[in-house]
Design a protein around this motif. Structure first.
Motif, PDB file in Angstrom:
ATOM      1  N   GLU A 184       0.832  -1.207   0.000  1.00  0.00           N
ATOM      2  CA  GLU A 184       0.000   0.000   0.000  1.00  0.00           C
ATOM      3  C   GLU A 184       0.865   1.254   0.000  1.00  0.00           C
ATOM      4  O   GLU A 184       0.526   2.276  -0.599  1.00  0.00           O
ATOM      5  N   LYS A 185       2.018   1.180   0.677  1.00  0.00           N
ATOM      6  CA  LYS A 185       2.916   2.339   0.772  1.00  0.00           C
ATOM      7  C   LYS A 185       3.454   2.745  -0.597  1.00  0.00           C
ATOM      8  O   LYS A 185       3.765   3.911  -0.845  1.00  0.00           O
ATOM      9  N   TYR A 212       1.898   2.868  -3.499  1.00  0.00           N
ATOM     10  CA  TYR A 212       0.987   3.577  -4.383  1.00  0.00           C
ATOM     11  C   TYR A 212       1.207   5.090  -4.355  1.00  0.00           C
ATOM     12  O   TYR A 212       1.079   5.767  -5.379  1.00  0.00           O
ATOM     13  N   LYS A 213       1.529   5.621  -3.186  1.00  0.00           N
ATOM     14  CA  LYS A 213       1.744   7.069  -3.069  1.00  0.00           C
ATOM     15  C   LYS A 213       2.931   7.504  -3.925  1.00  0.00           C
ATOM     16  O   LYS A 213       2.883   8.535  -4.622  1.00  0.00           O
ATOM     17  N   GLU A 231       2.053   7.064  -7.720  1.00  0.00           N
ATOM     18  CA  GLU A 231       1.131   8.106  -8.189  1.00  0.00           C
ATOM     19  C   GLU A 231       1.891   9.372  -8.580  1.00  0.00           C
ATOM     20  O   GLU A 231       1.610  10.001  -9.606  1.00  0.00           O
ATOM     21  N   LYS A 232       2.881   9.728  -7.757  1.00  0.00           N
ATOM     22  CA  LYS A 232       3.666  10.935  -8.060  1.00  0.00           C
ATOM     23  C   LYS A 232       4.547  10.724  -9.289  1.00  0.00           C
ATOM     24  O   LYS A 232       4.710  11.635 -10.112  1.00  0.00           O
TER      25      LYS A 232
END
Length: 283
Positions: free
Chosen positions: A169-170, A172-173, A176-177
């Protein structure tokens, strides 16, 4: 009589004293003359040696002069034997110069394109660092401009669980950038490279055969997220597994193995555009 004898003795003594002084003076004069003679001989010897040296140099110079005369004569003979350039030869030279001029223009255009590409890479790297500023100081993320490409190297512990190709999950951030910057440069391709350490895959693993499998599946996992979740066009995406064969450090310690387990996202010019540039005719 006694007085006469004393006078004679006195005269003899006086005469004897004068003779000794003269003798000493003569000895001193003789030594001086002898020393001067030795000095003159030494000087003469030096002069003879210098003379021989000068004579040898003179002979050498004369030989050089003769050789130069011969070379000059040969050069004159070569010049006499040269034929006059024909009009056709002149035309060929002009054509060659024209071709060289075209090549110079072509090379300058390629250099200009390379300069623009380098500038674009710096802009892309700047935007990536700006987007990832929250984690850019983290040793798990590294952004560099290397030759003609921009790449982001992300440690596997930020993206995957150990020995797995399932994205955390970590991750994805961060992805995304990355996608935000990638989508802002539609003229560039994106290659995702998976890298592992040299630890073998367990024999009882039913999904992964070896590190080739693991690195390739990690690359395709990231590729799918960029495409399906963040809208990067699939025609721009390249997934590549590199296994353990391009390590950053020797696989001789847990720390080094951790460095080698990484995913590289490489932003590079489209190959088709590059070949189009090469095929353009110089104006």
């Amino acid at each position: 009589m006694r007085k006469l004898v004393l006078l004679l003795v006195s005269a003899v003594l006086v005469t004897s004293c004068i003779s000794k002084k003269d003798y000493a003076a003569l000895q001193a004069q003789h030594k001086k003359t002898k020393d001067e003679l030795v000095a003159v001989k030494n000087s003469l010897t030096k002069c003879l040696i210098e003379k021989e040296k000068c004579e040898s140099e003179t002979v050498s110079l004369k030989n050089n002069i003769e050789e130069l005369k011969k070379d000059k004569q040969k050069t004159l003979e070569y010049v006499d034997n040269l034929t006059v350039l024909t009009k056709g030869a002149n035309d060929n030279i002009k054509e060659t110069l024209a071709q060289l001029s075209k090549k110079d223009k072509y090379i300058n255009r390629i250099r200009s394109a390379a300069s623009k590409k380098d500038s674009l890479n710096l802009v892309v790297a700047f935007h990536l660092k700006k987007e990832l500023k929250d984690g850019i100081d983290d040793e798990d993320i590294e952004i560099n401009v290397e030759k003609t490409v921009v790449f982001i190297s992300i440690s596997d512990k930020l993206l995957f669980k150990s020995g797995s190709y399932n994205v955390t999950e970590k991750a994805y951030k961060v992805l995304e950038k990355v996608a935000t910057v990638v989508n802002g440069q539609p003229e560039m391709d994106v290659m995702i490279e998976g890298h592992t350490d040299d630890t073998p895959i367990k024999a009882d693993n039913k999904v992964l055969q070896d590190n080739w499998d693991l690195s390739a599946k990690r690359a395709t996992a990231i590729t799918r997220i960029l495409q399906y979740k963040y809208g990067v066009k699939p025609s721009r995406l390249i997934a590549a597994g590199r296994s353990s064969y391009v390590p950053l450090a020797p696989n001789d310690s847990p720390a080094n193995k951790s460095k080698n387990r990484r995913t590289k996202i490489i932003i590079l010019p489209k190959i088709g555009q590059f070949f189009d540039l090469l095929e353009q005719k110089a104006e």
